[in-house]
Design an enzyme around this catalytic site. Sequence first.
Site, PDB file in Angstrom:
ATOM      1  N   ASP A 252       0.759  -1.317   0.014  1.00 34.08           N
ATOM      2  CA  ASP A 252      -0.088  -0.122  -0.005  1.00 34.08           C
ATOM      3  C   ASP A 252       0.688   1.284   0.024  1.00 34.08           C
ATOM      4  O   ASP A 252       0.492   2.411  -0.419  1.00 34.08           O
ATOM      5  CB  ASP A 252      -0.858  -0.034   1.103  1.00 34.08           C
ATOM      6  CG  ASP A 252      -2.246  -0.619   0.815  1.00 34.08           C
ATOM      7  OD1 ASP A 252      -2.168  -1.560  -0.037  1.00 34.08           O
ATOM      8  OD2 ASP A 252      -3.394  -0.117   1.638  1.00 34.08           O
TER       9      ASP A 252
ATOM     10  N   SER B 135      -7.432   3.888   4.630  1.00 33.15           N
ATOM     11  CA  SER B 135      -6.413   3.152   5.468  1.00 33.15           C
ATOM     12  C   SER B 135      -7.141   2.953   6.840  1.00 33.15           C
ATOM     13  O   SER B 135      -7.552   3.585   7.407  1.00 33.15           O
ATOM     14  CB  SER B 135      -5.229   3.743   5.462  1.00 33.15           C
ATOM     15  OG  SER B 135      -4.242   3.216   6.359  1.00 33.15           O
TER      16      SER B 135
ATOM     17  N   CYS C 102       1.261  -7.938   3.582  1.00 33.84           N
ATOM     18  CA  CYS C 102       0.598  -6.463   3.308  1.00 33.84           C
ATOM     19  C   CYS C 102      -0.884  -6.726   3.231  1.00 33.84           C
ATOM     20  O   CYS C 102      -1.377  -7.696   2.919  1.00 33.84           O
ATOM     21  CB  CYS C 102       1.377  -5.774   2.229  1.00 33.84           C
ATOM     22  SG  CYS C 102       0.916  -3.870   2.480  1.00 33.84           S
ATOM     23  N   ASP C 103      -1.392  -5.325   3.001  1.00 38.27           N
ATOM     24  CA  ASP C 103      -2.966  -5.369   2.948  1.00 38.27           C
ATOM     25  C   ASP C 103      -3.576  -6.390   2.188  1.00 38.27           C
ATOM     26  O   ASP C 103      -4.710  -7.008   2.466  1.00 38.27           O
ATOM     27  CB  ASP C 103      -3.343  -3.899   2.704  1.00 38.27           C
ATOM     28  CG  ASP C 103      -2.856  -2.885   3.664  1.00 38.27           C
ATOM     29  OD1 ASP C 103      -2.032  -3.231   4.535  1.00 38.27           O
ATOM     30  OD2 ASP C 103      -3.497  -1.871   3.973  1.00 38.27           O
ATOM     31  N   LYS C 104      -3.401  -6.496   0.936  1.00 35.32           N
ATOM     32  CA  LYS C 104      -3.990  -7.084  -0.092  1.00 35.32           C
ATOM     33  C   LYS C 104      -3.786  -8.552  -0.271  1.00 35.32           C
ATOM     34  O   LYS C 104      -4.367  -9.409  -0.771  1.00 35.32           O
ATOM     35  CB  LYS C 104      -3.852  -6.518  -1.531  1.00 35.32           C
ATOM     36  CG  LYS C 104      -4.180  -4.816  -1.700  1.00 35.32           C
ATOM     37  CD  LYS C 104      -5.557  -4.775  -1.053  1.00 35.32           C
ATOM     38  CE  LYS C 104      -5.861  -3.028  -1.380  1.00 35.32           C
ATOM     39  NZ  LYS C 104      -5.101  -2.334  -0.170  1.00 35.32           N
TER      40      LYS C 104
ATOM     41  N   CYS D 128       2.918  -2.751   8.708  1.00 36.84           N
ATOM     42  CA  CYS D 128       2.291  -1.477   9.458  1.00 36.84           C
ATOM     43  C   CYS D 128       2.138  -1.789  10.792  1.00 36.84           C
ATOM     44  O   CYS D 128       1.233  -2.568  10.941  1.00 36.84           O
ATOM     45  CB  CYS D 128       1.419  -0.650   8.712  1.00 36.84           C
ATOM     46  SG  CYS D 128       2.001   0.041   7.178  1.00 36.84           S
TER      47      CYS D 128
END
Length: 565
Positions: A87, A475, A128-130, A200
Site C-alpha cells: 500500500d 487506510s 501486506c494489506d491485499k 505497518c
Amino acid sequence: MSETDSARRLRSNFEPGSTRWAVRRAQWLAMGLSEEDLLKPKIAIVNSSSKLSVCYAHLDDICRVVERAIRAAGGVPFEIRTVAPSDFVTSAGRQARYLMPSRDLLVNDVEVQVEGAELDGMILLASCDKTTPGQLMAAGRLNVPAIVLPCGYQLGGDCAGRHVDIEEVYKSVGSLKAGDISLADLTAMTCHAIKGPGVCAGLATANTMHVLSEALGMALPRSAPIRAGSDALNASAERAGAAIVRLVEQDLRPRDILTPAAFRNAVRVAVATGCSVNCVRHLAAIAAEAEVAIDIVAEIEAVARLPQITTVRPNGPHRIEELDAAGGCLGVMRSLMPVLDTAALTVTGHPLAEQLAEAPAPDDSVIRPLDRPFRAEPGLTILRGSLAPDGAVAKLSAVPAEIRRFTGRARVFEDENRAIAALGTGAIVAGDVVVLRGLGPLGGPGTVFAASFMAALVGAGLGAGVAVVTDGELSGLNSGITIGQVMPEAAEGGPLGLVAEGDVIAIDLTDRSLDLQVDAATLAERRAAWQPPDHSHLRGWLGQYAQLVQPLAKGAVLGRPKTQR
C-alpha cells in the site's frame, strides 16, 4: 489408512504411464526429488516475497522454515510466487489504482499455479494489506487444504525523544502542509519510523486481516498479531508446516472452515476491536469466493450493540505489540466467547471451543471483558440513508468520542490530489463535508486512495472539524470523521455521484444514518443528466478489471465481463 492408500488418493499422484505422469516425473526427478517424494503430499508455499517493500523483505526466510517443517512432516514443499502489492509502494502509480485490483490478480496467480499443477495443499504467507484477503479468497475458491500464516508486524523507533512509526509519518504529511513541522522534521521521522521487516504497526488493514484470518479459523491459534523476525513467528511457521500435511491427510478443506458461523465470529472480532474499515469489503469477497451465502454488512448491523474491548492504535493508546503480548486474536476471542459460535471448525481440525478452553485469560489492561469494555459502542458500524442506501462503513473507534452528529456543506472532489491541494491553500475549513467520489473499484477503475487526504487532514488539525465521505479506499491507519465504502459507489449510479458543491450532508453516528439533504425533484434532474464513466479507452490490467469488477456490496470480486455501462 496405509501409506500406499494415502498416496493413491492424493490428486497430485497421476496414473502411471499417462502423459502427464511421465513428463512431470521427468521434471521433478531432474530437480532432485526422490522416488519417495513423488508419492508424498505436495504442498504449495504461496510466497509474495518482493524487494520493493519492507512488508515482504523477510518472507524468503520464513519460506525456508516452512519448507523444512513440511519435509519433516512427510510432505514435499513447492514455493510459488505471486504479485506482491504494498500500500505504501505500489500506491505510487495511477493514484493507487493498482492496489485493489492486485488483490484479485493474486487470487488468479494462486489458482493458475496450484490448480494448474494439481497440488494437494497450500500454506499462504500473509503480509501486506491485499495479500491476506487475496490468499483467503483463493483458498475459498480452490477449496484445497490451506493454512494462512500471518508473517508479522514491524516495529517503530524513536525520534527526537518520542516514539515514531509509519502512522506518525503518514499523519505528519498534513502537519508539514499546515506549517506545524519542517521538512527536516518529517525527513528525520522517516529515518526512524520502521525498525525491521513486516507490515505497518497498528491495527491497520494488514494486521486486521492477519487477526481475522485467525478469527475465521484459517490460521493456527496465536498466529496474529505476531512480530516479524521473532522466534514466535519462526515457531508459528514450523507449526503451520506440520499442520498442513495433517490437513491434507484428513482432507480438511477451506469450505469446511469458512462457514457462516466462521464469518459471524470474524465480524464480531472486527467490530469489538475496531478493525480497519477495509475488512468489510474483504470479508464479503472471501465469502463470495467460498460461495458462502452471508451478507457481511447485515452481520455488522446485527451486532450494533457489541462494545469495543481494545483500543489499539489508531483507535487508542495501545500498540500492536501490546495486543500481541496481551493474548492477540485468541485473547480477544476468549473475551468474546459468550457471543461467538464456538462450534466453528478451525485448521487445527478441532472446534474453536477447544482452543479457547486451553487459552490463558488475556491481559485485561489491553483486552477488556465484555462487561467492562473500553467503549460501550462498537468499533465498526454501518450507516444507511439517502446517500448510502446499500450502506457505508464508519470506524467509530477512530472518531472523537464527543462527535456523534455532523452536518456540513459538501466540498466535492473526484481527485484526491486536488483535495489535498485545497487543504493546503485553506480552501477546506472546519464544518465542511469533503466528498471524494468516483474513486471506487469501478470508478477508478481500481479503488483510488482517499486515505492520504484523511491523514493530511488529521495532520493539519482538522480531523475533528471536517468530515470525509468517500467510495475510495481508506487506510486502517486513518482516524477522524471518516465514512468509507459508500454503496453503491458513484460510478454505479449511487447517490454519491449526484452530490453538488454546497449540498448539505448530515451524518448521525448514533442513529447510524448518512443523508443528503436535497429534495427529490432536484435529485431526479441530476440523475437524468448523470453519465457513467467511460473506461473503453483503457488498456492493460486496469481496462480488464473495469470490465470484470462487481459491486462493492459483493466484495468487488471479479465476475462476468460487462457488455456495457
